[in-house]
Design a protein around this motif. Structure first.
Motif, short mmCIF file in Angstrom:
data_model
loop_
_atom_site.label_atom_id
_atom_site.label_comp_id
_atom_site.label_asym_id
_atom_site.label_seq_id
_atom_site.Cartn_x
_atom_site.Cartn_y
_atom_site.Cartn_z
N GLN A 1 -14.84 -4.26 -3.50
CA GLN A 1 -14.04 -4.72 -2.37
C GLN A 1 -12.59 -4.23 -2.47
OE1 GLN A 1 -15.51 -6.57 0.28
NE2 GLN A 1 -17.19 -5.66 -0.89
N VAL A 2 -12.00 -3.87 -1.36
CA VAL A 2 -10.60 -3.41 -1.35
C VAL A 2 -9.63 -4.55 -1.61
CG1 VAL A 2 -11.10 -1.45 0.17
CG2 VAL A 2 -10.27 -3.60 1.16
N THR A 3 -10.09 -5.79 -1.52
CA THR A 3 -9.21 -6.95 -1.73
C THR A 3 -8.63 -7.00 -3.14
OG1 THR A 3 -11.15 -8.30 -2.20
CG2 THR A 3 -10.26 -8.38 0.06
N ASN A 4 -9.20 -6.25 -4.09
CA ASN A 4 -8.70 -6.23 -5.46
C ASN A 4 -7.61 -5.18 -5.69
OD1 ASN A 4 -10.52 -8.25 -6.19
ND2 ASN A 4 -12.13 -6.75 -6.53
N LEU A 5 -7.24 -4.43 -4.67
CA LEU A 5 -6.27 -3.35 -4.80
C LEU A 5 -4.89 -3.78 -4.33
CD1 LEU A 5 -8.47 -0.51 -3.27
CD2 LEU A 5 -8.23 -1.11 -5.69
N ALA A 6 -3.85 -3.16 -4.88
CA ALA A 6 -2.48 -3.47 -4.46
C ALA A 6 -2.27 -3.17 -2.97
CB ALA A 6 -1.48 -2.68 -5.30
N CYS A 7 -2.99 -2.20 -2.45
CA CYS A 7 -2.85 -1.80 -1.04
C CYS A 7 -3.88 -2.48 -0.14
CB CYS A 7 -2.97 -0.28 -0.91
SG CYS A 7 -1.75 0.62 -1.88
N SER A 8 -4.40 -3.61 -0.58
CA SER A 8 -5.50 -4.27 0.15
C SER A 8 -5.13 -4.61 1.59
CB SER A 8 -5.97 -5.51 -0.59
OG SER A 8 -4.93 -6.47 -0.68
N SER A 9 -3.93 -5.11 1.83
CA SER A 9 -3.58 -5.48 3.21
C SER A 9 -3.53 -4.25 4.10
CB SER A 9 -2.28 -6.27 3.26
OG SER A 9 -1.20 -5.50 2.81
N ASN A 10 -3.00 -3.14 3.59
CA ASN A 10 -2.98 -1.90 4.37
C ASN A 10 -4.40 -1.45 4.69
OD1 ASN A 10 -0.73 -1.87 2.19
ND2 ASN A 10 0.10 -0.59 3.83
N LEU A 11 -5.28 -1.51 3.70
CA LEU A 11 -6.65 -1.05 3.87
C LEU A 11 -7.44 -1.94 4.81
CD1 LEU A 11 -7.26 -0.06 0.16
CD2 LEU A 11 -7.22 1.53 2.10
N THR A 12 -7.31 -3.26 4.67
CA THR A 12 -8.06 -4.16 5.55
C THR A 12 -7.53 -4.07 6.98
OG1 THR A 12 -6.69 -6.05 4.88
CG2 THR A 12 -8.80 -5.76 3.74
N ASN A 13 -6.23 -3.86 7.16
CA ASN A 13 -5.67 -3.67 8.50
C ASN A 13 -6.23 -2.42 9.17
OD1 ASN A 13 -4.13 -5.99 8.38
ND2 ASN A 13 -2.26 -4.92 7.77
N LEU A 14 -6.63 -1.44 8.36
CA LEU A 14 -7.23 -0.21 8.89
C LEU A 14 -8.74 -0.34 9.05
CD1 LEU A 14 -5.15 2.39 6.85
CD2 LEU A 14 -5.01 1.97 9.32
N GLY A 15 -9.30 -1.50 8.67
CA GLY A 15 -10.73 -1.75 8.85
C GLY A 15 -11.60 -1.42 7.66
N PHE A 16 -11.02 -1.09 6.51
CA PHE A 16 -11.81 -0.77 5.32
C PHE A 16 -12.12 -2.04 4.54
CE2 PHE A 16 -9.06 3.01 6.07
CZ PHE A 16 -10.06 3.82 6.58
N THR A 17 -13.35 -2.18 4.09
CA THR A 17 -13.76 -3.38 3.37
C THR A 17 -14.13 -3.10 1.92
OG1 THR A 17 -16.01 -3.09 4.16
CG2 THR A 17 -14.57 -4.54 5.46
N ASN A 18 -14.72 -1.96 1.65
CA ASN A 18 -15.08 -1.60 0.28
C ASN A 18 -14.61 -0.18 -0.01
OD1 ASN A 18 -16.98 0.03 1.50
ND2 ASN A 18 -18.70 -1.27 1.01
N LEU A 19 -14.62 0.20 -1.27
CA LEU A 19 -14.11 1.52 -1.65
C LEU A 19 -14.88 2.64 -0.96
CD1 LEU A 19 -13.34 1.16 -5.47
CD2 LEU A 19 -11.86 0.72 -3.50
#
Length: 137
Positions: A36-54
């Motif tokens: 899950q991208v939620t474990n990354l420092a850039c998680s908010s940027n990634l989830t805002n772009l619609g990415f959920t997993n690596l």
């Protein structure tokens, strides 16, 4: 995350013509398609772009962390870096924080080193920031 014994000059320079010599290491956590991208420092940027997993990130597994990213992920996120080592070039999308240099997926480091990531562990390479479209964004 691997802690590197090297001193590192900041990757924060945004001048695309500026080439930096950086340490490159790998972490197999970045190779996990379903992580899950939620474990990354850039998680908010990634989830805002619609990415959920690596695996949903363009260019996966050519992703990793950089010391240009703040530990909180407030700066340096979602940047693309062209890495060069022994006449081989790859592009890596920065999605996380790293203590030193760049810490990338083992598959990406294997692409950079002709399959020698595990043998080399840590290496020096050149890095230049390029447009994020070079990383599929």
């Amino acid at each position: 995350m691997i802690t590197l014994p090297f001193t590192f000059s900041s990757l924060v320079s945004r001048n695309a013509s500026s080439v930096e010599s950086v340490t490159i290491s790998y972490d197999t956590a970045y190779d996990d398609f379903s992580a899950q991208v939620t474990n990354l420092a850039c998680s908010s940027n990634l989830t805002n772009l619609g990415f959920t997993n690596l695996g949903s990130i363009p260019g996966f597994p050519y992703i990793g962390g950089s010391s240009a990213v703040s530990s909180s992920g407030s700066t340096g996120c979602i940047t693309c870096w062209e890495l060069s080592y022994n006449e081989t070039n790859i592009n890596v999308l920065v999605v996380d924080y790293a203590d030193e240099g760049l810490n990338i997926a083992q598959a990406a480091m294997n692409g950079l080193t002709g399959g020698d990531a595990q043998e080399l562990g840590i290496l020096w390479a050149t890095a230049v920031e390029v447009d994020v479209t070079e990383c599929g964004m």
